[in-house]
Write an enzyme that holds these catalytic residues in place. Sequence first.
Site, PDB file in Angstrom:
ATOM      1  N   VAL A 118      -2.625  -3.993  12.120  1.00 44.34           N
ATOM      2  CA  VAL A 118      -2.835  -2.613  11.688  1.00 44.34           C
ATOM      3  C   VAL A 118      -2.234  -2.396  10.296  1.00 44.34           C
ATOM      4  O   VAL A 118      -2.815  -1.699   9.466  1.00 44.34           O
ATOM      5  CB  VAL A 118      -2.218  -1.633  12.718  1.00 44.34           C
ATOM      6  CG1 VAL A 118      -2.207  -0.218  12.181  1.00 44.34           C
ATOM      7  CG2 VAL A 118      -3.001  -1.676  14.021  1.00 44.34           C
ATOM      8  N   GLU A 119      -1.088  -3.011  10.037  1.00 40.80           N
ATOM      9  CA  GLU A 119      -0.424  -2.773   8.761  1.00 40.80           C
ATOM     10  C   GLU A 119      -1.175  -3.409   7.589  1.00 40.80           C
ATOM     11  O   GLU A 119      -1.430  -2.746   6.591  1.00 40.80           O
ATOM     12  CB  GLU A 119       1.015  -3.314   8.809  1.00 40.80           C
ATOM     13  CG  GLU A 119       1.954  -2.548   9.721  1.00 40.80           C
ATOM     14  CD  GLU A 119       2.270  -1.153   9.215  1.00 40.80           C
ATOM     15  OE1 GLU A 119       1.977  -0.858   8.045  1.00 40.80           O
ATOM     16  OE2 GLU A 119       2.791  -0.348   9.992  1.00 40.80           O
ATOM     17  N   THR A 120      -1.460  -4.687   7.702  1.00 43.61           N
ATOM     18  CA  THR A 120      -2.029  -5.378   6.531  1.00 43.61           C
ATOM     19  C   THR A 120      -3.217  -6.271   6.866  1.00 43.61           C
ATOM     20  O   THR A 120      -3.530  -7.167   6.109  1.00 43.61           O
ATOM     21  CB  THR A 120      -0.959  -6.266   5.857  1.00 43.61           C
ATOM     22  OG1 THR A 120      -0.550  -7.262   6.811  1.00 43.61           O
ATOM     23  CG2 THR A 120       0.233  -5.492   5.396  1.00 43.61           C
ATOM     24  N   TYR A 168      -0.962   6.089  15.662  1.00 37.34           N
ATOM     25  CA  TYR A 168      -0.567   4.749  15.229  1.00 37.34           C
ATOM     26  C   TYR A 168      -0.103   3.925  16.429  1.00 37.34           C
ATOM     27  O   TYR A 168      -0.535   2.782  16.618  1.00 37.34           O
ATOM     28  CB  TYR A 168       0.548   4.861  14.189  1.00 37.34           C
ATOM     29  CG  TYR A 168       1.107   3.536  13.763  1.00 37.34           C
ATOM     30  CD1 TYR A 168       0.485   2.796  12.765  1.00 37.34           C
ATOM     31  CD2 TYR A 168       2.237   3.001  14.366  1.00 37.34           C
ATOM     32  CE1 TYR A 168       0.982   1.575  12.385  1.00 37.34           C
ATOM     33  CE2 TYR A 168       2.736   1.774  13.990  1.00 37.34           C
ATOM     34  CZ  TYR A 168       2.113   1.070  13.001  1.00 37.34           C
ATOM     35  OH  TYR A 168       2.594  -0.145  12.636  1.00 37.34           O
TER      36      TYR A 168
END
Lengths: 334, 163
Positions: free
Chosen positions: A125-127, A314
């Site tokens: 999800v982050e990168t 999130y």
Amino acid sequence: MSKINKYIFLGLLVFSINANADKFVSIGDFADQMVVKHGFEKSQIISWISQAKRKQNIIRLMTPPRRTPGKKRRGRPWYKYQGKFITRNHIDNGVRYWRRNRHILKRAEKKYGVPAEIIIAIIGVETRYGRNKGGFRIIDALKTLSFDYLRRADFFRQELEHFFLLAREEGSNPLRLKGSYAGAFGIGQFMPSSYRNYAVDFNGDGRRDIWNNHADAIGSVANYFKEYGWQKGEPVMKATQVRSSNAAETLLGLKFEPRYTLAQLKRMGARYNGNESDDTKVMFVDLRTRMGTAYWIGFKNYYVITRYNHSKHYAMAVYQLSQEIARIYEERYN
Amino acid sequence: MKKDIISLVLIAVSITACSSNEIKPTVKAKPVVKKIVKKATPKVVVKKPTIKQQPFVVRNKPKKRVVRNYMAQGSASRYRLIHNGMKTASGEIYDLYGMTAAHASLPFLSKVRVKNLRNGRSVVVTITDRLYDNSKLIKLSYWAARKLDLIKHPSRRVLVKTF
């Protein structure tokens, strides 16, 4: 007439921004503090900051969407957020990422007690598994957000302080490190303070390289979760029914923290069918699915995920992505 | 010495006899126990609490079961929104984002592949619930139905197959 209205509106806007902004601190004062607190050279700090640029697009990205006064904003529903992260691409790449780093992930799971799929989902999800680490210079982002944009300046000034300390400890040039527009960097998108507190060297080369080294990134994410109290083997969230829509409303008025016992929530109208004991500390979560609003009970682990990014969407996205990845991985390799 | 041994054996036998049907010890067995316990050494009597009822322990999870050679075609239904959080027949909580299904006969926690015969998409679901609707073959969770594209076209035929 319309022009006057515009000016009034602009005035109101400026006023409202000022009303909830943090106090301005000049670069000189900040540098003085760094000298007193950490023994930096003032000229060095000033030169670093003056070499950083103020980026208007960072300010634009950080500004929350305007609200129409008097109208309750419902925000983007969960299913739209879900569509961005629970995709074929994310899941398949996650499974591949797991396969490629399975030994590291197993070691991290054993050492920190955090399941591999959760670590993978965070990184996904982050990168997008390290593919999109952000192209801003961290120092540009932090300078812009601490001296040119006052909404959360106090927070970002602290991060800038941590960032200079980090550069000194790691012996790297603060002008060259890159990250996102909010100053988060590396495969797991750590803020400078998180990096200093939670990043670990997980491949044993003596450096905590979360920019390029996946072992260090995986270990750091796992350590972050462990430090925030991840409970090994405990559930993250479970679906629940509610007695009535009135009950749902009172339950939604609760704080977004697992500070209520299951018994309390049941008294307030949650009809939960699990076997967890009544004194388990939980929180109430609602999500707007395509069919309508559905409800979940979030446990401590759910809250730990929100420590990474303070948003119910999130946390749900991370949890669901982790479940999808785990399902496919098990199908394919076990 | 021999007597002692015999009495010990007798006690052991009577104890096991008791524990096997602890609710209603037979009338005959009772006096025998009392007599021998009186004669026996106190050490043996200490063992007696083992007869006490054990606390009720819930088994962690039913064992995973594998079924072979099952294949059927039919139509599928799906759970509704209000079922989110409901207790299924297997004891698990239904989650609309889970990959679960209800079936009339397949054992709980067995996994089956469900295929939409119109578009060829298939998913693996775990049976967690019983289905009492004769007109349907299987009842899918929302997320499974969505993956098979059964939300827009609910009446497509599906194939249910074990591995």
